[in-house]
Design a protein around this motif. Structure first.
Motif, short mmCIF file in Angstrom:
data_model
loop_
_atom_site.label_atom_id
_atom_site.label_comp_id
_atom_site.label_asym_id
_atom_site.label_seq_id
_atom_site.Cartn_x
_atom_site.Cartn_y
_atom_site.Cartn_z
N TYR A 723 0.85 -1.19 0.00
CA TYR A 723 0.00 0.00 0.00
C TYR A 723 0.89 1.25 0.00
N GLN A 724 0.60 2.17 -0.90
CA GLN A 724 1.33 3.44 -0.92
C GLN A 724 0.70 4.36 0.12
N LEU A 725 1.50 4.83 1.07
CA LEU A 725 0.99 5.62 2.18
C LEU A 725 1.12 7.12 1.95
N THR A 726 2.13 7.57 1.22
CA THR A 726 2.31 9.00 0.96
C THR A 726 2.54 9.20 -0.54
N GLY A 727 2.52 10.46 -0.95
CA GLY A 727 2.74 10.79 -2.36
C GLY A 727 4.21 10.85 -2.70
N PHE A 728 4.50 10.82 -4.01
CA PHE A 728 5.89 10.86 -4.45
C PHE A 728 6.52 12.24 -4.22
N TYR A 733 8.65 9.72 1.66
CA TYR A 733 7.83 8.75 0.93
C TYR A 733 7.73 7.48 1.78
N ALA A 734 6.51 6.91 1.86
CA ALA A 734 6.31 5.71 2.66
C ALA A 734 5.37 4.77 1.94
N GLU A 735 5.67 3.49 2.03
CA GLU A 735 4.77 2.44 1.55
C GLU A 735 4.89 1.27 2.52
N ALA A 736 3.82 0.47 2.59
CA ALA A 736 3.77 -0.60 3.59
C ALA A 736 3.39 -1.92 2.92
N TYR A 737 4.10 -2.97 3.32
CA TYR A 737 3.71 -4.32 2.93
C TYR A 737 2.95 -4.93 4.10
N VAL A 738 1.71 -5.32 3.86
CA VAL A 738 0.83 -5.83 4.91
C VAL A 738 0.85 -7.35 4.87
N ASN A 739 1.42 -7.96 5.89
CA ASN A 739 1.50 -9.42 5.99
C ASN A 739 0.52 -9.89 7.06
N ASP A 748 5.22 -3.84 7.38
CA ASP A 748 6.62 -3.56 7.06
C ASP A 748 6.65 -2.27 6.25
N VAL A 749 6.96 -1.16 6.92
CA VAL A 749 6.85 0.17 6.31
C VAL A 749 8.23 0.62 5.84
N LEU A 750 8.30 0.99 4.56
CA LEU A 750 9.52 1.56 3.99
C LEU A 750 9.38 3.08 4.00
N MET A 751 10.32 3.77 4.65
CA MET A 751 10.33 5.23 4.72
C MET A 751 11.58 5.76 4.02
N VAL A 752 11.39 6.72 3.10
CA VAL A 752 12.49 7.28 2.31
C VAL A 752 12.53 8.79 2.54
N ASN A 753 13.67 9.28 2.97
CA ASN A 753 13.87 10.72 3.12
C ASN A 753 14.21 11.30 1.75
N LEU A 825 -0.73 10.01 6.39
CA LEU A 825 -0.67 8.77 5.62
C LEU A 825 -2.05 8.38 5.10
N ASN A 826 -2.06 7.68 3.99
CA ASN A 826 -3.30 7.07 3.50
C ASN A 826 -3.73 5.94 4.44
N ASP A 827 -5.03 5.67 4.46
CA ASP A 827 -5.55 4.60 5.31
C ASP A 827 -5.24 3.24 4.70
N ILE A 828 -5.02 2.27 5.59
CA ILE A 828 -4.84 0.87 5.18
C ILE A 828 -6.09 0.11 5.63
N HIS A 829 -6.86 -0.38 4.68
CA HIS A 829 -8.09 -1.11 5.01
C HIS A 829 -7.77 -2.60 5.13
N VAL A 830 -8.24 -3.19 6.21
CA VAL A 830 -8.04 -4.62 6.46
C VAL A 830 -9.18 -5.39 5.81
N ASP A 831 -8.84 -6.31 4.93
CA ASP A 831 -9.84 -7.06 4.17
C ASP A 831 -10.41 -8.18 5.03
N ILE A 832 -11.73 -8.26 5.08
CA ILE A 832 -12.40 -9.29 5.88
C ILE A 832 -12.13 -10.68 5.32
#
Length: 962
Positions: A723-728, A733-739, A748-753, A825-832
Motif C-alpha cells: 500500500y502506498q501511504l504517501t505521495g511521491f 515517501y512511505a509504503e507498507a507491505y501488509v503481511n 513492514d513500512v519503507l520510509m524514504v527521506n 498517511l493514507n488509510d490501510i483497510h483490512v480485508d475481511i
C-alpha cells in the motif's frame, strides 16, 4: 542504523534527551544513581542513531571500574551497541581497555556476572576482541556453578560457528566436557553444539549412553530426538541403530518428549508396530493432558494418520481406545473424536462402539442441562445415525436408544433422531413395525411442536396396517382433546367465567391488606387479586399438546395433521373393503380437519391461520371426500418416491466427495511421476513441500510464514499487499507491505527521506479503527539525507470486522527552529476475506442459525452479469463462502435461482447468506437482479460482509464499463 544491533530498549518519546556535554558531566561526577540514569540516556541516544564520539573514553574511565550490578548489566548493553571500529574498519584503540574489562568479568567471583558476560560474548562479531579471551572462556567450563558452565558452552558454540580459527578444537573440548558433566542443562547445550558442529562425536556419545536415555532430563531428551531424526533423515541406513531409543522415549515422563518421539517414529518407520505405538502414545497424551489446545493439536496428528490408507487399517484396531477421549468435556475435541471413531469403525468393533456410545447417551441425561450438553447429545445422535446406516445390523439396537430423545427438551437432538428414523424406516423395511410401535408410544411424551410435525409425517407415510392406522388416528384424537375444538373451548371459557364470578363475589367481602412493593410504594392486595395472580396459567398448561399448539396459532401443524389423515385414509380404503368402515374412518378424519379449520377462522387462537395452511387443509378435505384414484397415487406413492430419490442423491454426493478426496490424496498408489518437477524447498510454496522434507524445517517454516492459501502465488501476493501511504512529492515517501498471519498483522513500512536535510526524531505514528489493536509503537529514528529505513509494526486482530489503520509521520529537521513537520498517511483497510474460510453445515443447522441471528444486512444485486449460475460462482469465489444448495438443484436453465451460502471466520463467527436472483424470462441479454440477505451474530460481521459484496459487485461493473 547500518550497524548490527541486537538489543532494543524503549524509552519515553516525549522527554528531551540531554546533550553529550551534560552526559559526560553526569558520568564523571555523579553518584551511582546519576550514573545509571546517564548511562541509560546514552544507550537510548546511540540506539536512535546519535554519534557520541567522546563518550566512550568517559565510560571507560569513570563507569567501567564500578562494581554495581546494575551498572554491569547496562555496560553489557552499551558495549554491544557502541561503535567498535573506525570509519576505515579498524578496531578502536580503546577496545584494548574494554577487552581487559571483559577478561576481569570472566574471572569475577560472582557467577551471575560471569554468566551474563559469557552470554554477551555470543553477540560480538569482532574476532580481535574475542581472541585474547579464549583461555579465560575455556576455564569457565570448569566453574563450580552450572549457570557459568552452561553459558560458557553457548559462548564456545557461537564463537566456533562464526570464527572457528579461534578455537579449532572446540568439538573435542565440548565432547570431553560432556562426558564428565552431570547438570542436564549444561549437557543439553553441549550436546546441541555437537549436533551442529561435529555430528559424529554426538552420535558416539549417544551410543555410549543410549541405554540411560530414559534417565535424562526432558530438555536433553528433546535434543536427542532431534539428532536421531536428522541422522536418520540424512542416512536412512542408521534407522535400525536408533529406532529402539525412540521406542524407549515414548515412555518418557515428559509429554513434550513423548509427542516429539511419536512424530519422529512415524517418519522413520512405517512398520505396523511403530504406527500402533505412536498412535497409542498420541491417545494417552490426549487423555492425560489437561490443556484443550494440546488435545486438539495431538488429535489433528491422529486425523492425519488416518488419511494414509496403510495407516488407517492399523488405527482401526485402536478405534475403542480413541473413544476414551470422549471423557474430555470440550465439545470440539468430542466432535473430532466422534468423527475419527466413525471413520475407524469396522464390523468387528461396531458392537462395542455402539455400547460405548449408548453409555455416553445415558451420561447426557444424568448431567445438568448445559448448552454444550445439548450439542454433545446432538453429536451422539448423528454419530449413531451414521453407524447404523453404515452397518445395518446394529440399527435395531440403536433405534430404542434414540427414541428416548423424542421427549427431550433439546429440540435439535430430537429432530436429528427423526431424520435418522425417516432414513432408517425407508432403507430397512424389516424395522418398520418396530419403529412405528416406538413412535406411537413416544407421541404422548413429545414436548416440541417441530418434533410433533416430523413424527406425524413419518407415521402418516409408513403406517401400513389397519391397526397401525387406527392407532395413529386415536393418538391424534387423544392429543387434540374433545371435538369440535371451538365448541369445547367456548364451553370451557363460559364455565371458567362462572367460577371466576362466584369467587369474585366471595372475595369482595374480605378486607384488603396494605403491602409495600419493591420500589417502596404502598398497594392494596385482596385475597381475590392474589389468588387470581397466583393461579394464572398459560394456554397450554391444562390442555392436550396438539390443541395447545393450535390455540397458539401454529396452523402449519394443522396442515400436517390433515395431510397425515388424507394419506392414512387412502391406505385404509385399500385395506378395508367394508364401505361402512370406510365411511366411518373418513368421517372421523374429516371431523378432525373441519375442527381445525373452524378454530383457525373463529379467532380463538393467538395468531390467525395463514391462507397457505387453509388451502392445504381444504384440499385434504376435498381429497378424502372425493376419493380420487389419481390423487390416491400422489398421496400414497409419490411422497415416498421423492424421499427415496432425495436419500439416493445424498448418498451419491457423499460417495462422490469420498472419491474426489481419495483422488486428491493419490489413492492410485503413484508417489512420484517420472516427469515431475524437482522440488527445491527455498523456491516452492509451503503448501507444495513434500513429505520427504525435514520435519523440523517444515515446522519452522510454518511458524514463521503462517498458513498460506493453496491458490496463492508467492510472486504476486506480496505486490498485491503493498500500500502506498504517501505521495511521491512528499518530503518522506512511505509504503507498507501488509503481511496477515491469522490473528496478527505485520506492517513492514519503507520510509524514504526525499530531502537534503537530516530528519531527527522521525516517528511513524499509527492508530486503528475497528477490532484492531496496535501492539507496540514504532520507535523514533534519524534519517540521513536521501536515506531510507524499514520499520515494522504489529497489529492484533480480535474479530472479523472491517477495520483500517491510519496515522502520520512526524519529524524534526536538524538545525531548524520551526515546529514539528507532519506527513499524513493514507488509510490501510483490512480485508475481511483474510479471516473468512468456507464451511459447511446441515440444512437444519442453517435454519436454526438463521432464526437465532439478529443482525441482517440486505444487499441489492447490481451487476452486468447475465448468467444466474455465473453470478453465484463469482460471489462464492469473491467472498470465500460455500454454497450449501446441492449442485443438482442448481443445474438446468431457469429464470430464477435461490441458494444458501455459509462461511466461518477463524474466530469462530458464523456468516449466513441467502441469494435470491432472477432475470426476465426468454431474455438472454438481461442482467441478473435480486437481493442477498446476510445474517450474522454480530453487527460488524454482517456489515463487513455486505460491504465486501458491494465492492466485488462494483468490480464487475467497472470491468464491463472498461
Amino acid at each position: 542504523m547500518e550497524l548490527p544491533c541486537y538489543t532494543l530498549l524503549q524509552g519515553p518519546s516525549d522527554t528531551e534527551l540531554p546533550s553529550e556535554m551534560i552526559l559526560r558531566q553526569e558520568l564523571e561526577n555523579g553518584d551511582i544513581t546519576t550514573k545509571i540514569s546517564a548511562l541509560k540516556k546514552t544507550i537510548q541516544l546511540i540506539i536512535s542513531g546519535e554519534k557520541l564520539p567522546g563518550i566512550l573514553m568517559t565510560v571507560i574511565r569513570f563507569v567501567m571500574p564500578l562494581e554495581d550490578h546494575t551498572i554491569k548489566k547496562l555496560l553489557l548493553v552499551f558495549w554491544e551497541i557502541v561503535p567498535k571500529t573506525t570509519p576505515e574498519g579498524k578496531l578502536l584503540q580503546e577496545m584494548i581497555l574494554i577487552c581487559d574489562a571483559y577478561r576481569k568479568d570472566l574471572s569475577h567471583p560472582n557467577e551471575f556476572i560471569r554468566g551474563s558476560t559469557l552470554r554477551f560474548l555470543c553477540k560480538l562479531k569482532e574476532p580481535e576482541l574475542l581472541e585474547p579471551l579464549m583461555p579465560t572462556i575455556r576455564t569457565c567450563l570448569e566453574h563450580r556453578h552450572s549457570y557459568v558452565r552452561r553459558n560458557a558452552v553457548l559462548a564456545i558454540f557461537t564463537i566456533y560457528k562464526n570464527f572457528d580459527f579461534l578455537i579449532p578444537d572446540a568439538p573435542e573440548l565440548i565432547s570431553n566436557f560432556l562426558e564428565g558433566e552431570q547438570d542436564m542443562s549444561c549437557k543439553r547445550n553441549a550436546f546441541m553444539m555437537l549436533i551442529h558442529a561435529d555430528q559424529e562425536r554426538a552420535l558416539s556419545y549417544l551410543a555410549t549412553c543410549i541405554d540411560q536415555v530414559n534417565t535424562f532430563g526432558d530438555i536433553l531428551q528433546l535434543v536427542i530426538v532431534e539428532l536421531i531424526y536428522k541422522v536418520c533423515h540424512a542416512n536412512p541406513s542408521e534407522r535400525s541403530r536408533f529406532i529402539r531409543c525412540i521406542y524407549n522415549l515414548l515412555n518418557s515422563s515428559s509429554a513434550a518428549v513423548r509427542y516429539e518421539a511419536a512424530g519422529t517414529l512415524l517418519t522413520l518407520s512405517s512398520a505396523p508396530t511403530a504406527i500402533k505405538a505412536a498412535a497409542n502414545c498420541y491417545i494417552e497424551l490426549i487423555v492425560k493432558e489437561s490443556d484443550n489446545n494440546v488435545k486438539l493439536i495431538v488429535l489433528d496428528r491422529l486425523l492425519a494418520l488416518k488419511e494414509v490408507p496403510s495407516q488407517e487399517k492399523i488405527l482401526q484396531e485402536l478405534a475403542m481406545d480413541v473413544l476414551r477421549i470422549l471423557a474430555t468435556p470440550d465439545l470440539e475435541v468430542r466432535r473430532k473424536t466422534l468423527s475419527l471413531g466413525v471413520d475407524l469403525v469396522t464390523g468387528r468393533t461396531v458392537g462395542e462402539m455402539v455400547e460405548v456410545l449408548k453409555k455416553e447417551v445415558g451420561k447426557t441425561h444424568n448431567t445438568g442441562e448445559h448448552e454444550d450438553t445439548g450439542k454433545y447429545r446432538q453429536l451422539l445422535v448423528r454419530t449413531l445415525h451414521t453407524i447404523s446406516i453404515k452397518f445395518r445390523e446394529v440399527a435395531a439396537a440403536i433405534i430404542p436408544v434414540l427414541m428416548e430423545f423424542l421427549s427431550d427438551t433439546n429440540e435439535l437432538a430430537a429432530t436429528d433422531v427423526l431424520v435418522f428414523v425417516r432414513e432408517a424406516i425407508q432403507r430397512f423395511p424389516e424395522l418398520r413395525v418396530q419403529i412405528i410401535e416406538r413412535l406411537l408410544s413416544a407421541v404422548p411424551t413429545i414436548r416440541a411442536v417441530t418434533v410433533h410435525r416430523h413424527t406425524l409425517w413419518i407415521l402418516g407415510e409408513y403406517a401400513s396396517t389397519t391397526d397401525e392406522i387406527t392407532g395413529v388416528v386415536s393418538s391424534i384424537r387423544s392429543s387434540l382433546g374433545e371435538l369440535p375444538i371451538v365448541e369445547s373451548e367456548l364451553r370451557k371459557a363460559a364455565g371458567d367465567e362462572g367460577v371466576a364470578d362466584d369467587q369474585k363475589q366471595h372475595h369482595q367481602q374480605l378486607p384488603a391488606q396494605h403491602r409495600v412493593t419493591a420500589d417502596g410504594t404502598y398497594a392494596s392486595q385482596s385475597v381475590f387479586s392474589a389468588g387470581h395472580i397466583g393461579s394464572g396459567t398459560g394456554l397450554g398448561e391444562d390442555r392436550c399438546p396438539l390443541r395447545s399448539y393450535l390455540l397458539q396459532g401454529n396452523f402449519y401443524l394443522g396442515s400436517v395433521i390433515a395431510n397425515t389423515l388424507a394419506k392414512m385414509a387412502f391406505r385404509y380404503f385399500n385395506l378395508e373393503h367394508d364401505k361402512a368402515a370406510q365411511n366411518r374412518f373418513a368421517g372421523e378424519a374429516m371431523l378432525i380437519m373441519t375442527s381445525i379449520v373452524h378454530l383457525g377462522k373463529s379467532g380463538l387462537s393467538q395468531k390467525p391461520m395463514t391462507e397457505d395452511d387453509y388451502d392445504r387443509m381444504m384440499l385434504c378435505l376435498q381429497v378424502v371426500s372425493e376419493r380420487s384414484s389419481l390423487l390416491s397415487v400422489v398421496f400414497t406413492s409419490k411422497c415416498r418416491e421423492a424421499l427415496s430419490h432425495m436419500l439416493s442423491v445424498k448418498a451419491e454426493e457423499v460417495e462422490e466427495a469420498n472419491k474426489n478426496k481419495k483422488s486428491k490424496e493419490g489413492a492410485n498408489g503413484v508417489l512420484e511421476h517420472v516427469d515431475d518437477h524437482i522440488s527445491f524447498s527455498h523456491l516452492t510454496k509451503s503448501s507444495h513441500l513434500s513429505a520427504t522434507d525435514d520435519m523440523f524445517e517444515l515446522a519452522m517454516t510454518k511458524a514463521v510464514s503462517g498458513v498460506k492459501k493453496e491458490t496463492m502465488d508467492l510472486s504476486t501476493s506480496k505486490l498485491s499487499k503493498v500500500y502506498q501511504l504517501t505521495g511521491f512529492s512528499d518530503p518522506v515517501y512511505a509504503e507498507a507491505y501488509v503481511n496477515i498471519n491469522q490473528y496478527d498483522i505485520v506492517l513492514d513500512v519503507l520510509m524514504v527521506n526525499q530531502t537534503a536535510d537530516t530528519l531527527q526524531n522521525c516517528t511513524l505514528e499509527l492508530a486503528t479503527m475497528g477490532d484492531l489493536k496496535l501492539v507496540e509503537k514504532p520507535q523514533p529514528l534519524v534519517l540521513a539525507p536521501h536515506d531510507f529505513c524499514n520499520i515494522k509494526a504489529n497489529v492484533k486482530v480480535t474479530s472479523t470486522e472491517n477495520g483500517f489503520i491510519f496515522g502520520n509521520i512526524v519529524y524534526d529537521i536538524k538545525g531548524s527552529t520551526s515546529d514539528r513537520n507532519v506527513v499524513i498517511l493514507n488509510d490501510i483497510h483490512v480485508d475481511i476475506m483474510d479471516y473468512i474460510v468456507p464451511a459447511t453445515c446441515t440444512d437444519l443447522e442453517f435454519r436454526q442459525m438463521w432464526m437465532e441471528f439478529e443482525w441482517e444486512n440486505k444487499v441489492t444485486v447490481a451487476t452486468h452479469m447475465t448468467e444466474l449460475k455465473g453470478y453465484l460462482d463469482y460471489l462464492c469465489k469473491s467472498t470465500n463462502m460455500k454454497c450449501l444448495t446441492p449442485v443438482r438443484a442448481l443445474e438446468g436453465f431457469g429464470d430464477y435461482m435461490a441458494a444458501n451460502l455459509y462461511a466461518r471466520s477463524i474466530f469462530g463467527e458464523d456468516a449466513l447468506a441467502n441469494l435470491s436472483i432472477e432475470k426476465p424470462l426468454n431474455s438472454t441479454d438481461s442482467v441478473v437482479v435480486g437481493h442477498i440477505r446476510i445474517r450474522a451474530k454480530s453487527q460488524g460481521m454482517a456489515v463487513s460482509l455486505g460491504d465486501k459484496i458491494n465492492k466485488v459487485q462494483k468490480a464487475t461493473l467497472k470491468a464491463v464499463a472498461a
